[in-house]
Structures are given as structure tokens and as C-alpha cells.
Design a protein around this motif. Structure first.
Motif, PDB file in Angstrom:
ATOM      1  N   LEU A 107     -68.931  83.184   9.026  1.00  0.00           N
ATOM      2  CA  LEU A 107     -67.614  84.393   9.025  1.00  0.00           C
ATOM      3  C   LEU A 107     -66.280  83.588   9.399  1.00  0.00           C
ATOM      4  CD1 LEU A 107     -69.680  86.979  10.598  1.00  0.00           C
ATOM      5  CD2 LEU A 107     -68.647  86.863   8.292  1.00  0.00           C
ATOM      6  N   ARG A 108     -65.949  82.758  10.192  1.00  0.00           N
ATOM      7  CA  ARG A 108     -64.813  82.156  10.430  1.00  0.00           C
ATOM      8  C   ARG A 108     -64.881  80.600   9.923  1.00  0.00           C
ATOM      9  NH1 ARG A 108     -65.492  86.741  12.632  1.00  0.00           N
ATOM     10  NH2 ARG A 108     -67.005  85.979  14.068  1.00  0.00           N
ATOM     11  N   GLY A 109     -65.620  79.756   9.752  1.00  0.00           N
ATOM     12  CA  GLY A 109     -65.732  78.495   9.160  1.00  0.00           C
ATOM     13  C   GLY A 109     -65.525  78.699   7.691  1.00  0.00           C
ATOM     14  N   TRP A 110     -66.216  79.614   6.908  1.00  0.00           N
ATOM     15  CA  TRP A 110     -66.056  79.701   5.636  1.00  0.00           C
ATOM     16  C   TRP A 110     -65.223  80.935   5.274  1.00  0.00           C
ATOM     17  CZ3 TRP A 110     -65.836  77.126   1.227  1.00  0.00           C
ATOM     18  CH2 TRP A 110     -65.686  77.966   0.180  1.00  0.00           C
ATOM     19  N   GLY A 111     -65.574  81.911   5.872  1.00  0.00           N
ATOM     20  CA  GLY A 111     -64.981  83.297   5.389  1.00  0.00           C
ATOM     21  C   GLY A 111     -63.554  83.373   5.640  1.00  0.00           C
ATOM     22  N   TYR A 112     -63.138  83.284   7.035  1.00  0.00           N
ATOM     23  CA  TYR A 112     -61.704  83.332   7.336  1.00  0.00           C
ATOM     24  C   TYR A 112     -61.048  82.086   6.888  1.00  0.00           C
ATOM     25  CZ  TYR A 112     -57.612  82.622  10.413  1.00  0.00           C
ATOM     26  OH  TYR A 112     -56.362  82.394  10.762  1.00  0.00           O
ATOM     27  N   ASN A 113     -61.918  81.152   7.053  1.00  0.00           N
ATOM     28  CA  ASN A 113     -61.017  79.818   6.799  1.00  0.00           C
ATOM     29  C   ASN A 113     -60.622  79.737   5.204  1.00  0.00           C
ATOM     30  OD1 ASN A 113     -60.019  77.332   7.159  1.00  0.00           O
ATOM     31  ND2 ASN A 113     -61.929  76.201   7.160  1.00  0.00           N
ATOM     32  N   THR A 114     -61.509  80.339   4.226  1.00  0.00           N
ATOM     33  CA  THR A 114     -61.187  80.182   2.924  1.00  0.00           C
ATOM     34  C   THR A 114     -60.233  81.281   2.318  1.00  0.00           C
ATOM     35  OG1 THR A 114     -63.532  79.484   2.385  1.00  0.00           O
ATOM     36  CG2 THR A 114     -62.384  80.223   0.862  1.00  0.00           C
ATOM     37  N   LEU A 115     -60.284  82.508   3.392  1.00  0.00           N
ATOM     38  CA  LEU A 115     -59.276  83.618   2.943  1.00  0.00           C
ATOM     39  C   LEU A 115     -57.783  83.176   3.520  1.00  0.00           C
ATOM     40  CD1 LEU A 115     -61.652  86.630   4.048  1.00  0.00           C
ATOM     41  CD2 LEU A 115     -60.792  86.163   1.746  1.00  0.00           C
ATOM     42  N   ALA A 116     -57.782  82.590   4.521  1.00  0.00           N
ATOM     43  CA  ALA A 116     -56.415  82.092   4.966  1.00  0.00           C
ATOM     44  C   ALA A 116     -55.535  81.034   4.241  1.00  0.00           C
ATOM     45  CB  ALA A 116     -56.775  81.616   6.609  1.00  0.00           C
ATOM     46  N   LYS A 117     -56.305  80.420   3.620  1.00  0.00           N
ATOM     47  CA  LYS A 117     -55.682  79.553   2.528  1.00  0.00           C
ATOM     48  C   LYS A 117     -54.972  80.231   1.336  1.00  0.00           C
ATOM     49  CE  LYS A 117     -55.568  75.219   0.332  1.00  0.00           C
ATOM     50  NZ  LYS A 117     -55.240  74.011   0.990  1.00  0.00           N
ATOM     51  N   THR A 118     -55.682  81.379   1.117  1.00  0.00           N
ATOM     52  CA  THR A 118     -54.843  81.795  -0.065  1.00  0.00           C
ATOM     53  C   THR A 118     -54.284  83.326   0.202  1.00  0.00           C
ATOM     54  OG1 THR A 118     -56.973  83.034  -0.909  1.00  0.00           O
ATOM     55  CG2 THR A 118     -56.278  81.005  -1.630  1.00  0.00           C
ATOM     56  N   LEU A 119     -54.653  83.960   1.333  1.00  0.00           N
ATOM     57  CA  LEU A 119     -54.066  85.105   1.675  1.00  0.00           C
ATOM     58  C   LEU A 119     -53.071  85.030   3.102  1.00  0.00           C
ATOM     59  CD1 LEU A 119     -57.277  87.381   1.310  1.00  0.00           C
ATOM     60  CD2 LEU A 119     -55.279  87.502  -0.078  1.00  0.00           C
ATOM     61  N   PRO A 120     -52.426  86.183   3.196  1.00  0.00           N
ATOM     62  CA  PRO A 120     -51.727  86.017   4.628  1.00  0.00           C
ATOM     63  C   PRO A 120     -52.717  86.393   5.771  1.00  0.00           C
ATOM     64  CG  PRO A 120     -50.550  87.593   3.068  1.00  0.00           C
ATOM     65  CD  PRO A 120     -51.890  87.165   2.199  1.00  0.00           C
ATOM     66  N   ASN A 121     -52.306  85.455   6.887  1.00  0.00           N
ATOM     67  CA  ASN A 121     -53.085  85.423   8.159  1.00  0.00           C
ATOM     68  C   ASN A 121     -53.808  86.829   8.309  1.00  0.00           C
ATOM     69  OD1 ASN A 121     -54.454  83.794  10.113  1.00  0.00           O
ATOM     70  ND2 ASN A 121     -53.177  85.251  11.194  1.00  0.00           N
ATOM     71  N   ARG A 122     -53.127  87.849   8.646  1.00  0.00           N
ATOM     72  CA  ARG A 122     -53.607  89.418   8.741  1.00  0.00           C
ATOM     73  C   ARG A 122     -54.552  89.985   7.937  1.00  0.00           C
ATOM     74  NH1 ARG A 122     -48.447  92.872  11.322  1.00  0.00           N
ATOM     75  NH2 ARG A 122     -48.033  91.382  12.998  1.00  0.00           N
ATOM     76  N   LYS A 123     -54.427  89.529   6.546  1.00  0.00           N
ATOM     77  CA  LYS A 123     -55.404  89.986   5.634  1.00  0.00           C
ATOM     78  C   LYS A 123     -56.612  89.179   5.784  1.00  0.00           C
ATOM     79  CE  LYS A 123     -52.443  92.193   1.824  1.00  0.00           C
ATOM     80  NZ  LYS A 123     -52.178  91.962   0.641  1.00  0.00           N
ATOM     81  N   ALA A 124     -56.431  87.976   6.028  1.00  0.00           N
ATOM     82  CA  ALA A 124     -57.658  87.015   6.153  1.00  0.00           C
ATOM     83  C   ALA A 124     -58.440  87.532   7.452  1.00  0.00           C
ATOM     84  CB  ALA A 124     -57.321  85.578   6.239  1.00  0.00           C
ATOM     85  N   VAL A 125     -57.679  87.939   8.437  1.00  0.00           N
ATOM     86  CA  VAL A 125     -58.483  88.275   9.712  1.00  0.00           C
ATOM     87  C   VAL A 125     -58.951  89.579   9.553  1.00  0.00           C
ATOM     88  CG1 VAL A 125     -58.142  89.100  12.022  1.00  0.00           C
ATOM     89  CG2 VAL A 125     -56.846  86.831  11.273  1.00  0.00           C
ATOM     90  N   ALA A 126     -58.456  90.589   8.804  1.00  0.00           N
ATOM     91  CA  ALA A 126     -58.980  92.085   8.604  1.00  0.00           C
ATOM     92  C   ALA A 126     -60.255  91.706   7.609  1.00  0.00           C
ATOM     93  CB  ALA A 126     -57.920  92.753   7.706  1.00  0.00           C
ATOM     94  N   ILE A 127     -60.318  91.086   6.701  1.00  0.00           N
ATOM     95  CA  ILE A 127     -61.446  90.915   5.806  1.00  0.00           C
ATOM     96  C   ILE A 127     -62.510  90.280   6.502  1.00  0.00           C
ATOM     97  CG2 ILE A 127     -62.289  89.855   3.606  1.00  0.00           C
ATOM     98  CD1 ILE A 127     -59.526  90.570   2.428  1.00  0.00           C
TER      99      ILE A 127
END
Length: 200
Positions: A107-127
Motif C-alpha cells: 500500500l505504501r511501497g507500491w500504491g502510494y509511491n506510484t500514485l505520488a509520482k503522478t498525482l498531488p501528494n494529498r490525492k496519493a495519500v487519500a487513495i
């Protein structure tokens, strides 16, 4: 405790526990594969992500808050010092270390880490946090299917605590730039909850 359980029963529990550990580890393998093979899709690259834990201010504050929360809860719930003697200390430690590793890698190593590359941090954290909450809902629906009862209060409390924890572990990862800080924080939290308060 092992001394209170007949030998055949202990072996059966150990076998079921081992199957649970293996299934958790298998669940993390696709995320580990994706992290290793898709380094350019990640905000934090694999070498940094799996680097040693970093003792920074945020990590120390989170650990102190976990210890304080656990001990105050123990005093309130059990009216004094209490240790859960219904669980094996070492099996509980292994269980929650594996759980922490798997959930944080996925959830953090892949999920958040991948989302944070392309989305704003708040959206990556929320998802990432929403996925973490939904992952923990499964136990409530299994209970509904098995026993015909649904724990509405339990799912609300669980949703609140996993939301808070999801946000906190994303923050720890962002500040430390290593998965080990959120893994260790989650391990300490789950382990102390079980040993000092009696959670499961």
C-alpha cells in the motif's frame, strides 16, 4: 501460551499460522516485483525505498505516541498493568512483523509511491489510505457471512483508525524515504495493542 495447549493442538495452530504467514508473503510478491521492475514509475526508487530505517524526529514522535497510547489504553481498559497471556509473544511478534511488511510494501511501497509520482501528494495519500481502509473491511463482511451479524460500530472505529494510520504511514514514508520506518511503526502499534490491550 504453549504450556497450556496440548501438543497436537499446538502443532495444528502452528500449521494454520504458517499458512497465514505464507499467504501474506505471497500477497506482497507482485508488489515487490512491480517495485523492482518499474523503478521509473516510483517517486522513491527501490534502493532508497528498501534502505535502512532512519531515526528522524517524525519517527521518534510516532513511536512515543504509540507507546503512550498503548500504556494509557492498557491502564484504562485493565485498571492497571496487564500482559495478554492468551497469545504467544513470539508468534505475535512474527505475525505483526509480516503484516507490517506486507501492508506497507503493497500500500505504501507500491500504491502510494506510484500514485505520488503522478498525482498531488494529498490525492496519493487519500487513495492509498482508502485502499488501506477497504482492505480492513473484509473481516467485517466475513463475520457477516459466517455469523449473520454485522458490527457497525466496529467498522466505523476500524475505518477511523486505519484512515489515521494510512495518513500517518504515508507521512512517515515521505519524511524518512524508506519503507522501514512505516513498517516498524505499524509493527510496534499492532504488537503493543495485542500484548498490552488484548486486541487481535
Amino acid at each position: 501460551m504453549r504450556g497450556d495447549i496440548p501438543h497436537t493442538c499446538f502443532r495444528q495452530i502452528t500449521k494454520l499460522t504458517s499458512i497465514g504467514y505464507i499467504s501474506r508473503i505471497l500477497w506482497a510478491l507482485p508488489a515487490i516485483f512491480l517495485i523492482v521492475t518499474n523503478d521509473k514509475c516510483l517517486l522513491l526508487h527501490k534502493k532508497e525505498l528498501f534502505s535502512r530505517p532512519r531515526v528522524n524526529c517524525q519517527f521518534v514522535v510516532v513511536l512515543l505516541a504509540i507507546f503512550l497510547y498503548s500504556f494509557i489504553s492498557m491502564i484504562i481498559v485493565h485498571k492497571g498493568f496487564w500482559i495478554n497471556r492468551e497469545v504467544s509473544f513470539w508468534l505475535t511478534a512474527v505475525r505483526y512483523f509480516i503484516v507490517g511488511c506486507v501492508e506497507e510494501i503493497v500500500l505504501r511501497g507500491w500504491g502510494y509511491n506510484t500514485l505520488a509520482k503522478t498525482l498531488p501528494n494529498r490525492k496519493a495519500v487519500a487513495i492509498s489510505t482508502l485502499l488501506f481502509v477497504l482492505l480492513h473491511w473484509s473481516a467485517f463482511f466475513i463475520k457477516l457471512l459466517r455469523f449473520g451479524t454485522f458490527d457497525y460500530a466496529g467498522i466505523l472505529v476500524q475505518s477511523f483508525s486505519t484512515s489515521l494510520w494510512g495518513i500517518l504511514t504515508c507521512w512517515l514514508l515521505k519524511k524518512s524515504r524508506t519503507l522501514w520506518n512505516p513498517i516498524l511503526a505499524q509493527f510496534v502499534y499492532d504488537f503493543l495493542l495485542t500484548i498490552l490491550i488484548g486486541g487481535n
